[in-house]
Design an enzyme around this catalytic site. Structure first.
Site, mmCIF file in Angstrom:
data_model
loop_
_atom_site.group_PDB
_atom_site.id
_atom_site.type_symbol
_atom_site.label_atom_id
_atom_site.label_comp_id
_atom_site.label_asym_id
_atom_site.label_seq_id
_atom_site.Cartn_x
_atom_site.Cartn_y
_atom_site.Cartn_z
ATOM 1 N N PRO A 183 46.842 48.211 43.193
ATOM 2 C CA PRO A 183 45.929 47.232 43.770
ATOM 3 C C PRO A 183 46.239 45.793 43.381
ATOM 4 C CG PRO A 183 44.822 48.485 42.051
ATOM 5 C CD PRO A 183 46.142 49.139 42.291
ATOM 6 N N ASN A 184 46.087 44.944 44.375
ATOM 7 C CA ASN A 184 46.205 43.492 44.269
ATOM 8 C C ASN A 184 47.632 42.990 44.099
ATOM 9 O OD1 ASN A 184 43.322 43.003 44.448
ATOM 10 N ND2 ASN A 184 43.233 43.914 42.409
ATOM 11 N N ARG B 84 48.110 35.261 43.240
ATOM 12 C CA ARG B 84 47.079 35.713 42.313
ATOM 13 C C ARG B 84 47.454 35.372 40.872
ATOM 14 N NH1 ARG B 84 46.697 41.492 39.950
ATOM 15 N NH2 ARG B 84 44.793 41.327 38.752
ATOM 16 N N TYR C 65 50.984 36.266 36.285
ATOM 17 C CA TYR C 65 51.906 37.116 37.038
ATOM 18 C C TYR C 65 53.094 36.365 37.643
ATOM 19 C CZ TYR C 65 47.954 40.244 36.548
ATOM 20 O OH TYR C 65 46.940 41.001 36.031
ATOM 21 N N ASN D 283 53.938 50.663 39.039
ATOM 22 C CA ASN D 283 53.068 49.594 38.552
ATOM 23 C C ASN D 283 51.703 49.900 39.138
ATOM 24 O OD1 ASN D 283 51.616 47.333 37.929
ATOM 25 N ND2 ASN D 283 53.248 45.887 38.440
ATOM 26 N N ALA E 216 45.604 47.738 37.856
ATOM 27 C CA ALA E 216 44.351 48.045 37.158
ATOM 28 C C ALA E 216 44.109 49.543 36.998
ATOM 29 C CB ALA E 216 43.181 47.397 37.877
ATOM 30 N N GLU F 107 56.518 53.570 33.797
ATOM 31 C CA GLU F 107 55.403 52.629 33.944
ATOM 32 C C GLU F 107 55.967 51.208 33.872
ATOM 33 O OE1 GLU F 107 51.166 51.827 31.672
ATOM 34 O OE2 GLU F 107 52.816 52.669 30.520
ATOM 35 N N HIS G 81 55.049 46.943 34.158
ATOM 36 C CA HIS G 81 54.056 45.854 34.185
ATOM 37 C C HIS G 81 54.767 44.518 34.118
ATOM 38 C CE1 HIS G 81 50.643 48.507 33.658
ATOM 39 N NE2 HIS G 81 51.310 49.112 32.709
ATOM 40 N N ARG H 45 46.659 41.143 26.260
ATOM 41 C CA ARG H 45 45.612 40.696 27.173
ATOM 42 C C ARG H 45 44.262 41.273 26.735
ATOM 43 N NH1 ARG H 45 47.307 41.242 33.081
ATOM 44 N NH2 ARG H 45 45.454 39.951 33.268
#
Length: 146
Positions: free
Chosen positions: A11-12, A19, A24, A76, A79, A100, A102, A109
């Protein structure tokens, strides 16, 4: 097994470049796809790049990667990394290795980002290298590390 590596984005991530660029960066998902396609070609691999804002679609694509004999999956989950037991179970249910990925480093964070359900089952995690996280993960597949 094929030489195809699924690159699944949650998502996103369709909003990359717009964003929260301070977290990012300004590189878009399409630009990452282009970079990965070029590097994959050099490595003798092919990528199948996808993005969805829907958790169940990511689960379906993980199952598909297994059924199609993908060499690996770069995931990725965004969330969903921190919330999705469904993704954890899907990764555990397949034998296709999952890395995974990121862009940022979740460990530096917010506290809620420190837990990774995806990481509990992933063969490897690459984080905190911006768009290069994807390239590093792809090279790990090519080298046989994963």
């Amino acid at each position: 097994m094929t030489n195809t590596v699924y690159v699944l984005n949650g998502p996103n991530l369709n909003l990359l470049g717009l964003r929260e660029p301070e977290i990012y960066g300004r590189v878009t998902l399409d630009e990452i796809a282009g970079m990965l396609e070029d590097r994959a070609l050099e490595l003798g691999l092919a990528i199948d790049m996808r993005q969805t804002n829907h958790e169940g679609m990511l689960v379906d694509w993980l199952h598909e990667a297994q059924a199609e004999g993908a060499r690996a999956v770069l995931l990725n989950a965004a969330a969903y990394t921190h919330t999705s037991i469904a993704l954890l179970d899907a990764i555990k249910a397949i034998t296709t290795p999952v890395i995974e990925v990121h862009l940022s480093d979740p460990k530096v964070r917010e506290d809620f980002r420190h837990a990774s359900y995806v990481g509990m089952a992933a063969a490897k995690t690459v984080e905190g290298h911006g768009p290069d996280s994807y390239r590093i993960a792809l090279e790990a597949v090519a080298s046989g590390e994963v």
